[in-house]
Design a protein around this motif. Structure first.
Motif, PDB file in Angstrom:
ATOM      1  N   SER A  67       1.327   5.937  -7.256  1.00 63.62           N
ATOM      2  CA  SER A  67       2.050   4.686  -7.505  1.00 63.62           C
ATOM      3  C   SER A  67       2.597   4.103  -6.215  1.00 63.62           C
ATOM      4  CB  SER A  67       3.202   4.932  -8.488  1.00 63.62           C
ATOM      5  OG  SER A  67       3.951   3.755  -8.698  1.00 63.62           O
ATOM      6  N   TRP A  71       1.803   0.436  -4.519  1.00 65.97           N
ATOM      7  CA  TRP A  71       2.843  -0.524  -4.135  1.00 65.97           C
ATOM      8  C   TRP A  71       2.756  -0.901  -2.657  1.00 65.97           C
ATOM      9  CZ3 TRP A  71       5.428  -3.911  -6.603  1.00 65.97           C
ATOM     10  CH2 TRP A  71       5.780  -3.715  -7.934  1.00 65.97           C
ATOM     11  N   GLY A  75       2.305  -4.454  -3.461  1.00 70.20           N
ATOM     12  CA  GLY A  75       3.651  -5.001  -3.248  1.00 70.20           C
ATOM     13  C   GLY A  75       3.658  -6.056  -2.154  1.00 70.20           C
ATOM     14  N   VAL A 124       7.578   1.395   1.074  1.00 70.14           N
ATOM     15  CA  VAL A 124       7.313   0.366   0.065  1.00 70.14           C
ATOM     16  C   VAL A 124       8.300  -0.785   0.226  1.00 70.14           C
ATOM     17  CG1 VAL A 124       7.386  -0.141  -2.398  1.00 70.14           C
ATOM     18  CG2 VAL A 124       6.241   1.933  -1.595  1.00 70.14           C
ATOM     19  N   VAL A 256       1.596  -0.911 -12.533  1.00 70.80           N
ATOM     20  CA  VAL A 256       1.621  -0.176 -11.266  1.00 70.80           C
ATOM     21  C   VAL A 256       2.219   1.209 -11.449  1.00 70.80           C
ATOM     22  CG1 VAL A 256       2.541  -0.167  -8.927  1.00 70.80           C
ATOM     23  CG2 VAL A 256       1.705  -2.284  -9.915  1.00 70.80           C
ATOM     24  N   GLU A 257       3.309   1.292 -12.208  1.00 69.38           N
ATOM     25  CA  GLU A 257       3.974   2.568 -12.390  1.00 69.38           C
ATOM     26  C   GLU A 257       3.171   3.551 -13.233  1.00 69.38           C
ATOM     27  OE1 GLU A 257       7.025   3.856 -11.128  1.00 69.38           O
ATOM     28  OE2 GLU A 257       6.452   2.280  -9.747  1.00 69.38           O
TER      29      GLU A 257
END
Length: 507
Positions: A67, A71, A75, A124, A256-257
């Motif tokens: 994850s 990200w 992200g 991140v 995403v998680e």
């Protein structure tokens, strides 16, 4: 960024640009200013793809989870996209040079923080800040081109901008591989970010020297003297910004998680429903905001223009598909087949190189073939990805990269027929006074598509990785291909609707 072909032609006017003080004649600093803008833009776009080859090194060095790795990539694209439209508005209101410099400073500081990160969470967070910096400065580049150039010079300037976009995508994986090869995989990934610092410092110094403090594009008016200026400063639609950002984040978080741990998300699925609801509220708010005579964050009237809505859909869905290819292949080639970062970067270069070359050709062909060019480009991408899938499923070992080179080249050539021509067609009917907003909204969709696509494709990849790396790469590549097929269907629908409209018009 806006594609060169979407720039106003200014036919019938002189081929220079007005000085920023309003006097006639070209500004002598315009080409130097353009060079600064292109270098800074290249730096931010390079960071979209350069980090892919460093993901295994980051995973090992910081103990990053799947994850976290998603990200690090998505992200950056997400915050980059969310900031584009409001930062373009701020540039119009407070000065493009000021926003450009602010964006470079934020990007440079964030790059340093990325290089110094001691945990994956800090990395991140720094990548999110880095994306904000990229989103702050990029809308100012196209705005400054419109302000400083006219006629043929403007077309040439936008052409250089288009080439910068293509080259940055092509060299990203190779540049990352070279840095890791020279400085080592353990700590070399930090220098992928730190190398931005001298470029950022030079860009700030030269921007203050060469970019005019007050540059206004032709056709921009004061909007009512002092009252108009005050309104532009305050009419930034902060509620719209908040609703759009919260809605997109809520939609993406569960996806995403879900890549953390054994594929189970730490964020409940109902959060995505909340995100969809927030986006619905955002649309209603923008309607109301516009009805009150204010300037909304997203001009919803743009979607009523011929070709804009369909082109935006094609771009958003296509970016959600093709950007995941680099993410999957660079990780698989290193973790599954033992490629070095440099070899992994070279292995995906045929796609990026083919895309960069065909982008220049596609820009000249789009006026002749129109939406059909984009449609056939999407067909080539699908064919190339299906062939790549066959290679991953049938060829094992170090030879995989060689066997995949030709299919990836075919897909890349098709991609070059999609991205730039689609932008040209999407913005073709947009009035000059709305071109900046239209380009910002279009690129925002592309960045959100990038973030969502990497989240989806990455989740599928990591869910299968522990069982069979080759199967993980093949399955996730099929997901990316499916997204490209959806983009192809949208393009076909647009072609059919255009032909139907033409037939009705002739009848």
């Amino acid at each position: 960024m806006t594609h060169p072909s979407s720039a106003p032609s200014d036919t019938g006017r002189h081929s220079g640009s007005h000085r920023p003080d309003g006097s006639d004649g070209p500004d002598p600093r315009r080409w130097k200013a353009l060079a600064v803008c292109l270098v800074a833009g290249f730096m931010t776009l390079l960071d979209v793809s350069i980090v892919n080859v460093a993901l295994p090194s980051i995973e090992k060095g910081l103990g990053a989870s799947p994850s976290d790795l998603q990200w690090v990539v998505s992200g950056y694209a997400l915050t980059f996209g969310l900031v584009l439209v409001p930062s373009g508005r701020l540039g119009d209101a407070t000065g493009r040079r000021r926003m450009f410099v602010a964006g470079v400073v934020v990007f440079g500081v964030a790059s340093l923080l990325c290089g110094l990160a001691t945990t994956s969470s800090l990395l991140v967070a720094a990548r999110l800040l880095q994306g904000i910096g990229g989103g702050l400065l990029n809308p100012q580049v196209s705005g400054l081109i419109q302000a400083l150039f006219h006629g043929r010079e403007r077309a040439k300037a936008f052409g250089l901008l288009g080439a910068t976009i293509g080259i940055s995508t092509a060299v990203g994986p190779i540049a990352g591989g070279v840095i890791l090869s020279l400085l080592g995989a353990d700590e070399g990934w930090r220098w992928i970010f730190v190398v931005n610092l001298p470029v950022a410092v030079a860009a700030v110094v030269l921007a203050l020297r060469w970019i005019p403090a007050h540059a206004r594009a032709e056709g921009e008016q004061d909007g009512g003297g002092a009252d108009g200026a005050r309104r532009r400063r305050t009419d930034l639609d902060p509620v719209g910004v908040g609703l759009l950002g919260a809605g997109v984040l809520a939609l993406l978080l569960p996806l995403v998680e879900s890549g953390r741990g054994g594929g189970s998300s730490t964020v409940p699925g109902w959060v995505a429903a909340v995100g969809a609801g927030l986006l619905g509220v955002f649309v209603l708010w923008e309607h109301r905001y516009s009805a009150r005579g204010r300037t909304p964050l997203v001009d919803l009237g743009l979607f009523a223009l011929p070709g804009y809505a369909s082109g935006a859909v094609v771009a958003t869905v296509y970016f959600s598909g093709f950007t995941g290819i680099f993410f999957v292949l660079t990780v698989y080639l290193q973790q599954g087949l033992g490629y070095s970062p440099l070899l992994a970067g070279l292995a995906v270069t045929p796609f990026a190189g083919g895309s960069a070359v065909m982008s220049a050709v596609g820009g000249r062909l789009v006026t002749r073939f129109g939406r059909s060019l984009v449609t056939w480009g999407l067909v080539l991408v699908v064919v190339g990805l299906v062939a790549t899938d066959l290679v991953l499923s049938s060829v094992q070992g170090p030879a995989t990269g060689w066997w995949a080179a030709l299919p990836l080249l075919v897909a890349g050539l098709g991609s070059g027929m999609v991205i730039s021509p689609n932008i040209t067609l999407t913005l073709a009917e947009v009035p000059v006074r709305r071109a900046g907003t239209a380009g910002g909204v279009l690129q925002t969709g592309q960045r959100i598509g990038t973030a969502a696509g990497i989240a989806l494709v990455g989740t599928v990849f990591f869910a299968h990785l522990r069982h069979d790396p080759a199967d993980a790469a093949a399955v996730s590549l099929r997901v990316a291909t499916g997204l490209v097929v959806l983009s192809l269907l949208a393009s076909l629908a647009d072609v059919w609707l255009r032909r139907r409209s033409d037939q009705q018009g002739r009848a």
